[in-house]
Design an enzyme around this catalytic site. Sequence first.
Site, PDB file in Angstrom:
ATOM      1  N   LYS A  47       0.835  -1.206   0.000  1.00  0.00           N
ATOM      2  CA  LYS A  47       0.000   0.000   0.000  1.00  0.00           C
ATOM      3  C   LYS A  47       0.869   1.255   0.000  1.00  0.00           C
ATOM      4  O   LYS A  47       1.865   1.343   0.726  1.00  0.00           O
ATOM      5  CB  LYS A  47      -0.912  -0.024   1.224  1.00  0.00           C
ATOM      6  CG  LYS A  47      -1.912   1.130   1.303  1.00  0.00           C
ATOM      7  CD  LYS A  47      -2.825   0.940   2.492  1.00  0.00           C
ATOM      8  CE  LYS A  47      -3.828   2.062   2.620  1.00  0.00           C
ATOM      9  NZ  LYS A  47      -4.767   1.841   3.756  1.00  0.00           N
TER      10      LYS A  47
ATOM     11  N   SER B 186      -9.502   1.999   2.954  1.00  0.00           N
ATOM     12  CA  SER B 186      -8.604   2.729   2.071  1.00  0.00           C
ATOM     13  C   SER B 186      -7.600   1.839   1.343  1.00  0.00           C
ATOM     14  O   SER B 186      -6.915   2.284   0.429  1.00  0.00           O
ATOM     15  CB  SER B 186      -7.838   3.785   2.885  1.00  0.00           C
ATOM     16  OG  SER B 186      -7.055   3.163   3.899  1.00  0.00           O
TER      17      SER B 186
ATOM     18  N   SER C 265     -10.208  -0.310   7.012  1.00  0.00           N
ATOM     19  CA  SER C 265      -9.531  -0.236   5.724  1.00  0.00           C
ATOM     20  C   SER C 265      -8.910  -1.526   5.225  1.00  0.00           C
ATOM     21  O   SER C 265      -8.370  -1.564   4.122  1.00  0.00           O
ATOM     22  CB  SER C 265      -8.449   0.846   5.770  1.00  0.00           C
ATOM     23  OG  SER C 265      -9.031   2.114   5.939  1.00  0.00           O
TER      24      SER C 265
END
Length: 433
Positions: free
Chosen positions: A83, A152, A176
Amino acid sequence: MDDLVRSRPLLEETRALRAGGEAVLASAARTCDRIDAVDPLIEAFVPEPGRRERVTARAREVADRWPDPAERPALYGVTVGVKDVAHVDGLPTHGGSALPATELTGRQAEVVSRLLAAGAVVAGKTVTAEFAIAAPGPTRNPHHPEYAPGGSSSGSAAAVAAGMVPLAIGTQTVGSTIRPAAYCGVVGYRPGHDRAMTDGMIANAPTLDTVGFFAARVADVAYAAGALYDDWRPTDGDGPAPVLGVPAGAYLRRAEPVALNAFGARVKALREAGLTVREVPLLDDFDEIRAQLFTVNRYETAQVHAEWFERHGGLYREQSARAVREGRAIEPERYEAALRWRTAFRERLESVMADEGVEMWITPSATGPAPHGLDRTGDPAMCVPWSLAGMPAVNVPAGRTADGLPLGVQCVAGVGSDEHLLTWARPVESALR
């Protein structure tokens, strides 16, 4: 769009990679081929000129470093998505934002260093909502590209669901990891706060932040955890099945009818498989729980972004700017009170589990299936209590809606019970396949 969904179970890949001579180079090439083929449609990865050359060079380095199969580490040759809030030496960190990458530099994330030491190959940075808050990136859901992948950690979940990598790293502050895993139909593990491993990350709210893992199966994320945590102690999977608890009340009613109906059918399937499931009245003060989490989250977000926002506030997207402004309006006394409330809340949950004999909670992973459109990441309500308490959780894929959107069941264990969680979740996974 079934051609966009492809499983790459991590355990199967690791066995093949550790046994084969040139398998690591073939795996790197296969990963790059898959990214080239499907990422233009999914946009799970941050664009990277020269990706194939970099990945191939790393794969060759791994093969040269560990020529003896007996000495190859646990993640030898495994391609991994990371990420884009985690710093990776040699790759810029943007955090899904328009801020200059020079503002966001930092030392390599601990989780990345551990991945590399275990023999992994970083396939690239995966798309994140801006600063892991709420403004979504361009990633699409591989099951239905016109639907959201969640957030996210949208890119990490979608990259695993689309078979671009067998393992991806995300983060979770509120929902997330669990929510995008549910929306994309993969396993997502969010460790307890005592296993946060967030050094070298752009923080969202340090008190709540954790590093999450995405893979195809529960056994895969358990294997990855064992490779990355020095103190990981696998539990015996031959022990008795856990006593499951369903937190009945206002919290559960936050889910949409389609999610509740599906969850009811999954609870019935678990009982028919021989597991004990108890309904326990719990979390009727959900609005207060959410308010306290919001206080901690927003206050700390404002602290993290204080200097960046002063210099570059005009570059922030509206959702992120609003979060910072909301945090600035929270007084320190209110924040400190929320931290005390959080501690008492965790103790209350632990007391209820002990009194009711519940070893693992089960809930819908999200309030419903992935929403239509790419302008939102979805509602994190189902993750709120457990994230505030710092309890480990894992999404177990649990079928699809009539129109093919994945659903999930969230399993949650007590603080410090991560190894038990990933053992106890396996009979749940088996019953729901």
